[in-house]
Design a protein around this motif. Sequence first.
Motif, PDB file in Angstrom:
ATOM      1  N   VAL A  59     110.129 -29.685  32.381  1.00 30.01           N
ATOM      2  CA  VAL A  59     108.842 -29.019  32.199  1.00 30.01           C
ATOM      3  C   VAL A  59     107.699 -30.019  32.239  1.00 30.01           C
ATOM      4  N   PRO A 185     101.164 -27.538  31.209  1.00 31.79           N
ATOM      5  CA  PRO A 185     101.433 -26.505  32.218  1.00 31.79           C
ATOM      6  C   PRO A 185     101.045 -25.106  31.744  1.00 31.79           C
ATOM      7  N   LEU A 186     101.194 -24.857  30.444  1.00 36.44           N
ATOM      8  CA  LEU A 186     100.812 -23.546  29.898  1.00 36.44           C
ATOM      9  C   LEU A 186      99.322 -23.306  30.081  1.00 36.44           C
ATOM     10  N   LEU A 188      97.215 -24.805  32.084  1.00 37.00           N
ATOM     11  CA  LEU A 188      96.811 -24.765  33.493  1.00 37.00           C
ATOM     12  C   LEU A 188      97.193 -23.436  34.133  1.00 37.00           C
ATOM     13  N   ALA A 189      98.340 -22.893  33.715  1.00 37.87           N
ATOM     14  CA  ALA A 189      98.747 -21.579  34.240  1.00 37.87           C
ATOM     15  C   ALA A 189      97.776 -20.511  33.753  1.00 37.87           C
ATOM     16  N   LEU A 190      97.377 -20.590  32.491  1.00 40.20           N
ATOM     17  CA  LEU A 190      96.428 -19.611  31.950  1.00 40.20           C
ATOM     18  C   LEU A 190      95.088 -19.702  32.678  1.00 40.20           C
ATOM     19  N   LYS A 192      94.638 -20.623  35.817  1.00 39.75           N
ATOM     20  CA  LYS A 192      94.795 -20.002  37.141  1.00 39.75           C
ATOM     21  C   LYS A 192      94.798 -18.482  37.044  1.00 39.75           C
ATOM     22  N   LEU A 193      95.495 -17.965  36.039  1.00 40.15           N
ATOM     23  CA  LEU A 193      95.512 -16.506  35.866  1.00 40.15           C
ATOM     24  C   LEU A 193      94.115 -16.021  35.489  1.00 40.15           C
ATOM     25  N   TRP A 196      91.829 -15.212  38.400  1.00 39.70           N
ATOM     26  CA  TRP A 196      91.921 -13.888  39.017  1.00 39.70           C
ATOM     27  C   TRP A 196      90.968 -12.920  38.347  1.00 39.70           C
TER      28      TRP A 196
ATOM     29  N   ALA B 123     101.206 -18.353  39.753  1.00 42.28           N
ATOM     30  CA  ALA B 123     100.662 -18.716  38.436  1.00 42.28           C
ATOM     31  C   ALA B 123     101.448 -18.029  37.317  1.00 42.28           C
ATOM     32  N   GLN B 126     104.500 -19.957  36.744  1.00 45.28           N
ATOM     33  CA  GLN B 126     104.155 -21.190  36.031  1.00 45.28           C
ATOM     34  C   GLN B 126     103.999 -20.899  34.532  1.00 45.28           C
ATOM     35  N   LEU B 127     103.361 -19.785  34.211  1.00 43.74           N
ATOM     36  CA  LEU B 127     103.222 -19.388  32.810  1.00 43.74           C
ATOM     37  C   LEU B 127     104.594 -19.153  32.183  1.00 43.74           C
ATOM     38  N   ALA B 129     107.518 -20.325  33.099  1.00 41.88           N
ATOM     39  CA  ALA B 129     108.252 -21.591  32.980  1.00 41.88           C
ATOM     40  C   ALA B 129     107.725 -22.420  31.809  1.00 41.88           C
TER      41      ALA B 129
END
Lengths: 212, 212
Positions: A59, A185-186, A188-190, A192-193, A196, B123, B126-127, B129
């Motif tokens: 991870v 990563p959490l 950064l994913a949030l 990106k989401l 949207w 994304a 990614q969240l 994971a």
Amino acid sequence: MGGVRISELARRADVPVGTVKYYLREGLLPAGTLTSATQAQYDEDHLRRLELIRVLTNVGGLSIASMRDVLAAIDHQPRSRHDLLGTAHTAIGPHPTVSPAALDRATQLLRRWNWPDAEPAPALAQLAAALEGIEAAGITLPDAVLDRYAELMHQVAEVDVGMVPIELPADAIRFVVTGTVLFEPLLLALRKLGHWQASARRFGPDVEDDAE
Amino acid sequence: MGGVRISELARRADVPVGTVKYYLREGLLPAGTLTSATQAQYDEDHLRRLELIRVLTNVGGLSIASMRDVLAAIDHQPRSRHDLLGTAHTAIGPHPTVSPAALDRATQLLRRWNWPDAEPAPALAQLAAALEGIEAAGITLPDAVLDRYAELMHQVAEVDVGMVPIELPADAIRFVVTGTVLFEPLLLALRKLGHWQASARRFGPDVEDDAE
């Protein structure tokens, strides 16, 4: 878990035996207790360490060299919880090389935000390098935007620090190191989401021709 | 800039000639205009592309494979600015493999946050994971903390999207791709610096013995 052989240790941690042997050779995992000239046994501590290595690799995406530093930070408890951050950040990296001018600019920003307690390296170097990169890409970041990013990430940091367990120092160290790496990563994913949502609000979800 | 030789192009972009040749072989940089059997000339477009590659490699830390995808996203304009995000996110990655249960959990979260416009992949993966990794490290993330992270990163995303230039579609694409990659180190550096502030507030800067 009583003493088990390497094959059982590997099975429980869901890591290939060859990889476990590699971690042993590299000193990331301490040697087992020899039960004969060719056999060693491993215990609960080995399993926990192996699971931590697996997570940081899969991870966190850490290299073996970074892993060694991170594990050293966990093994050698710093003097205070505040010192802990410096140790963890140094171990985790990155350690970009930046010009004195870029470092100076980053320092000025910290002063503007009234962040006097910030350790100069390596997070400051990372900030300086990031600003240099953005500028090199021809993107101008207005002060107001930078201030807003700083404010929001400071609030994220408040949530992070609020979660650090304070009862057991060993747990605190483990939490700070893994949390800093694993929450990236959490977040950064949030983000990106979140793009949207923000994009739909600004451009609408159904606009098909506005990029023509 | 008129047509220049490869050595001059390399000098101006501050990239070694050997690296420029490598990018040409890999197709990341379009071929120059042949002026003889062994000589080619390069123009302003080559320079801008080369500078972009340099920044994405040095700051974004992209591999050649990811770079190829990112450049393709810039070259092939999607139908709308909203579509652009999907293209950019897909190109940038990461693309972790996650269990259906983890994906389901991530989807439930989006529903709870009322984020209906989020594109499922990558994304969301990614969240999923990231959540799996945090759990595997033995860290329990309370719902209230996750909600707060989502709220704050959504606000970051609002700032990001607000900066996208809307006049020129080509600029917008370039901005979204580079901004998504290049702002990540900036935000993560700000979070780490924020840790110092938050930590000083919670634990005090001078406590030396509380980790003993």
